[in-house]
Scaffold this active site. Sequence first.
Site, PDB file in Angstrom:
ATOM      1  N   LEU A  32     -21.443 -50.439  17.332  1.00  0.00           N
ATOM      2  CA  LEU A  32     -21.447 -50.327  15.874  1.00  0.00           C
ATOM      3  C   LEU A  32     -22.811 -50.683  15.277  1.00  0.00           C
ATOM      4  CD1 LEU A  32     -17.965 -51.900  15.094  1.00  0.00           C
ATOM      5  CD2 LEU A  32     -18.540 -49.503  15.508  1.00  0.00           C
ATOM      6  N   HIS A  33     -23.174 -49.956  14.240  1.00  0.00           N
ATOM      7  CA  HIS A  33     -24.427 -50.211  13.512  1.00  0.00           C
ATOM      8  C   HIS A  33     -24.132 -50.174  12.019  1.00  0.00           C
ATOM      9  CE1 HIS A  33     -24.309 -45.903  12.915  1.00  0.00           C
ATOM     10  NE2 HIS A  33     -24.302 -45.719  14.222  1.00  0.00           N
ATOM     11  N   HIS A  36     -21.872 -47.462  10.541  1.00  0.00           N
ATOM     12  CA  HIS A  36     -20.420 -47.703  10.636  1.00  0.00           C
ATOM     13  C   HIS A  36     -19.988 -48.702   9.563  1.00  0.00           C
ATOM     14  CE1 HIS A  36     -21.182 -46.655  15.029  1.00  0.00           C
ATOM     15  NE2 HIS A  36     -20.230 -45.806  14.696  1.00  0.00           N
ATOM     16  N   GLU A 148     -21.664 -38.298   7.449  1.00  0.00           N
ATOM     17  CA  GLU A 148     -22.201 -36.936   7.337  1.00  0.00           C
ATOM     18  C   GLU A 148     -23.290 -36.637   8.362  1.00  0.00           C
ATOM     19  OE1 GLU A 148     -23.424 -36.264   3.306  1.00  0.00           O
ATOM     20  OE2 GLU A 148     -21.385 -35.726   2.682  1.00  0.00           O
ATOM     21  N   LYS A 149     -23.685 -37.642   9.154  1.00  0.00           N
ATOM     22  CA  LYS A 149     -24.664 -37.325  10.201  1.00  0.00           C
ATOM     23  C   LYS A 149     -24.063 -36.267  11.126  1.00  0.00           C
ATOM     24  CE  LYS A 149     -25.658 -39.802  13.865  1.00  0.00           C
ATOM     25  NZ  LYS A 149     -25.597 -38.838  14.984  1.00  0.00           N
ATOM     26  N   SER A 186     -25.558 -44.665  17.406  1.00  0.00           N
ATOM     27  CA  SER A 186     -25.430 -45.594  18.536  1.00  0.00           C
ATOM     28  C   SER A 186     -26.429 -45.237  19.631  1.00  0.00           C
ATOM     29  CB  SER A 186     -24.013 -45.534  19.100  1.00  0.00           C
ATOM     30  OG  SER A 186     -23.094 -45.787  18.061  1.00  0.00           O
TER      31      SER A 186
END
Length: 279
Positions: A32-33, A36, A148-149, A186
């Site tokens: 997670l970053h 997220h 939306e990435k 990630s």
Amino acid sequence: MFVFKKIVALQKYLNNSDSPQSIGFIPTMGALHKGHLSLIEKAKEQNNIIVVSIFVNPTQFDNQEDLVKYPRTEENDLKLLESIGCDVVFTPSSEEIYGTNLASTSFNFDGLEHQMEGKFRDGHFDGVGTIVQRLFEIVKPTNAYFGEKDFQQLQIIKKMVEKNNIPVNIVGCEIYREEDGLAMSSRNTRLTQEYRQAAPFIYKTLKKAKKKFKNKSAKKVVKWVKKKFKKHPLLKLEYFEIADEKTLQSIKKKEKGNAYRGFIAVFAGEIRLIDNIAL
Ligand code: PAF
């Protein structure tokens, strides 16, 4: 925060409330970053219970090495989730999700699946459709949040929900970027220092392409982007396409009233990065 590995225990917990609940669901593959976390923050504004799943879904990987090397940081993920007030985490095993049949269902997403990522990652969207549908059946969320990435993934999930009348509202969330513009992913943790320093070139080029698209044809802008990457010493362009946001078909000519996006996939060494920009 409750962590469940088993479907039965998770469902027992979720069904155990008398008051009607709005469940906000964020499916993830972990590592997670902040991207997220921004989905979770948004979900917290709109729901009274937040469920996050962490499951590295084998059926959506067309490249075995990418699956094996996909970052797995569960301990840290759980700490992060606890710190931002997540209520429930679902961390199933592969057997819990797939039983003994580790395979994906074949979907028809009205052609969305044949564009861009679909051309380069064989079976990827069948894998994504299979896991997301399964997770929706298990969690039965009110709202589900996607970044939306992975814009093509977002459109495909909306299509799946619409075609199968799945009772969930899909919420798309803006791309979360590092300060230097690199879209959070990630996979960024796997970039060597050299490639990490080079990677912001992707978004810089997308922003310039957006400017050019104002008074140049799609064909000219595509050609310009390709040229830029040809000259780059480290980054290898896999594709850059300008496509209609709804159909994801790449366009030859701009038409009034349609929304377009530039979509890109780039290899930074062994690591494949994707990004996109509204034009
Ligand atoms: O975007 C992702 O991380 C994955 O594709 C998803 C939606 C969690 C399904 O495995």
